[in-house]
Write a protein that holds these residues in place. Structure first.
Motif, PDB file in Angstrom:
ATOM      1  N   ASP A  27      42.086  66.482  88.284  1.00  0.00           N
ATOM      2  CA  ASP A  27      42.561  66.260  86.912  1.00  0.00           C
ATOM      3  C   ASP A  27      42.800  67.597  86.208  1.00  0.00           C
ATOM      4  O   ASP A  27      43.785  67.750  85.479  1.00  0.00           O
TER       5      ASP A  27
ATOM      6  N   ARG B  24      45.841  60.915  84.950  1.00  0.00           N
ATOM      7  CA  ARG B  24      44.824  60.328  85.817  1.00  0.00           C
ATOM      8  C   ARG B  24      45.444  59.587  86.989  1.00  0.00           C
ATOM      9  O   ARG B  24      44.994  59.703  88.137  1.00  0.00           O
TER      10      ARG B  24
ATOM     11  N   SER C  87      46.938  62.247  89.407  1.00  0.00           N
ATOM     12  CA  SER C  87      45.928  62.959  90.198  1.00  0.00           C
ATOM     13  C   SER C  87      45.300  62.042  91.237  1.00  0.00           C
ATOM     14  O   SER C  87      44.985  62.472  92.355  1.00  0.00           O
TER      15      SER C  87
END
Length: 429
Positions: A234, A388, A391
């Motif tokens: 992240d 999010r 990643s």
């Protein structure tokens, strides 16, 4: 008893960087590496090519602006006279066709203010272009100078039918010139909105692609895997996004610094954009904020696409649908400008990728700031969600080395996570 957290040299290793600290390290690294590279100079020449696209988009936006709504002519008379004028208007419309006449509307709510129709027209909001007061026998037309000549004949025809004199005997039409009108102001603010949307779209599309090339290059030389092993993914994504945003803002600042003298010396050759609804200082600040949100949203999608690709050709193939969708969303936001106050506009505001364009149009045409605060918070939430998801996709697609572990009771990533515990239990037995 020896401390297991002390290495061979007798020092405790430093704690792992936090999410924000790691993101800052990546952002600073990428920002400086790109800013002082040779390719950044050629990148600054990029706006020369999409300039033609901007002019074409401005022409399309002008067409949308012209079709956004017909100017209205308010009939401000006594009820009987107003009804007679509308009957004459309907009869003339049946003969000439609706497309050749402005929209006549009865406005009884304006009767109390008809003593000063010039002030009434200049202070009115909406699409009001002219006011007809007096009576069918002696109508008074109040409008801007260019609309006085345009509407004078139409008002005379409608008044002659309403008064029962026929087209051979036109009643005299008194003219009152006004400096501006609600329709003029609305059209002018739409022009500002279209110009802002076009500039925002070109900047985002031109600059967001940098994250793709940077990510694919680092995947090719395995740098990305080394970084991902050292810091949270992240943080890696956030750092790259904000580094590219910083580079983009530097590029925009250079373009503004080069373009400002050109605009200054061009003088009257460049038309003045009208005052936006929130004022120029707030409009510029909101434009920067919406550029940042739009860039981060599209950049996070491109980062997710980059995690799926291993070559430049794959990047181009995978990013094409996103690019085309962004073009369609830009024109959808343009269309929402012509449908202000309807569900179409609210859909454009709510959808994350079209929200920056729709809200910039709101800043140009409407006053107030509370909706912009809500929109920026909404867009920031979607930026976090996209980071999010991107990643996580990167972790699943890139960071798995070797074949998946398949055992009874689990496979793939779950088996990799469970393997140390199973091995430890066997060793202990």
């Amino acid at each position: 008893m020896s401390d297991p957290f002390i290495d061979a040299s007798g020092n405790k290793p430093k704690a792992r960087l936090s999410l924000l600290q790691a993101a800052w390290v990546i952002a600073r690294r990428d920002f400086l590496a790109i800013l002082f590279s040779k390719s950044f100079f050629f990148f600054l020449l990029g706006p020369l090519f999409p300039l033609v696209v901007g002019l074409l988009a401005g022409g399309i936006g002008s067409t949308i602006r012209d079709s956004a709504g017909a100017p209205q002519v308010a009939v401000v008379m006594a009820p009987g006279d107003a009804a007679a004028m509308m009957e004459g208007y309907d009869a003339l419309k049946r003969q000439m066709g609706p497309d050749r006449l402005p929209d006549f509307v009865v406005r009884p709510d304006l009767m109390a203010s008809q003593s000063d129709t010039i002030a009434l027209l200049e202070s009115s909001e909406g699409n009001l272009a002219a006011v007809i007061s007096g009576s069918p026998q002696a109508p008074v037309l109040t409008a801007t100078p260019e609309r006085l000549q345009r509407y004078r004949g139409t008002v005379a025809l409608v008044a002659s039918i309403a008064s029962g004199k026929g087209p051979a005997d036109f009643p005299p039409v008194s003219l009152q010139a006004a400096a501006g009108s609600g329709a003029n102001q609305q059209d002018a603010q739409r022009a500002t909105a279209i110009a802002g949307q076009t500039v925002l779209f070109l900047l985002i599309m031109l600059l967001a692609g940098m994250v793709l090339s940077n990510l694919v290059e680092e995947k090719g030389n395995k740098i990305i895997e080394i970084l991902a092993a050292a810091i949270p993914l992240d943080a890696l994504f956030l750092g790259k996004l904000f580094a590219m945003l910083g580079v983009s803002l530097v590029g925009v600042a250079v373009w503004v610094a080069v373009g400002a003298p050109i605009v200054y010396f061009a003088g009257a050759a460049i038309p003045d954009l009208p005052q936006p609804g929130v004022g120029w200082p707030a409009f510029i600040l909101l434009g920067v904020a919406y550029f940042g949100m739009g860039y981060l949203l599209l950049g996070s999608l491109f980062l997710a696409i980059g995690s799926l690709a291993t070559t430049v050709r794959e990047v181009q193939t995978l990013s094409m649908p996103v690019t085309m969708a962004q073009v369609l969303l830009f024109f959808f936001a343009n269309y929402a400008l012509a449908e202000q106050g309807t569900m179409v506009e609210w859909i454009a505001i709510a959808f994350p990728l079209s929200s920056p364009f729709a809200m910039l149009a709101q800043a140009a045409t409407q006053e107030g700031y509370w909706l912009h605060a809500l929109a920026l918070a909404w867009q920031a939430m979607w930026v976090l969600i996209a980071v999010r998801l991107g990643s996580g996709l990167f972790r699943r697609r890139v960071m798995q080395s070797g074949p998946a572990v398949k055992e009874k009771g689990g496979k793939g990533m779950l088996a990799l996570l469970a393997a140390p515990f199973r091995n430890g239990s066997r060793a202990g037995g």
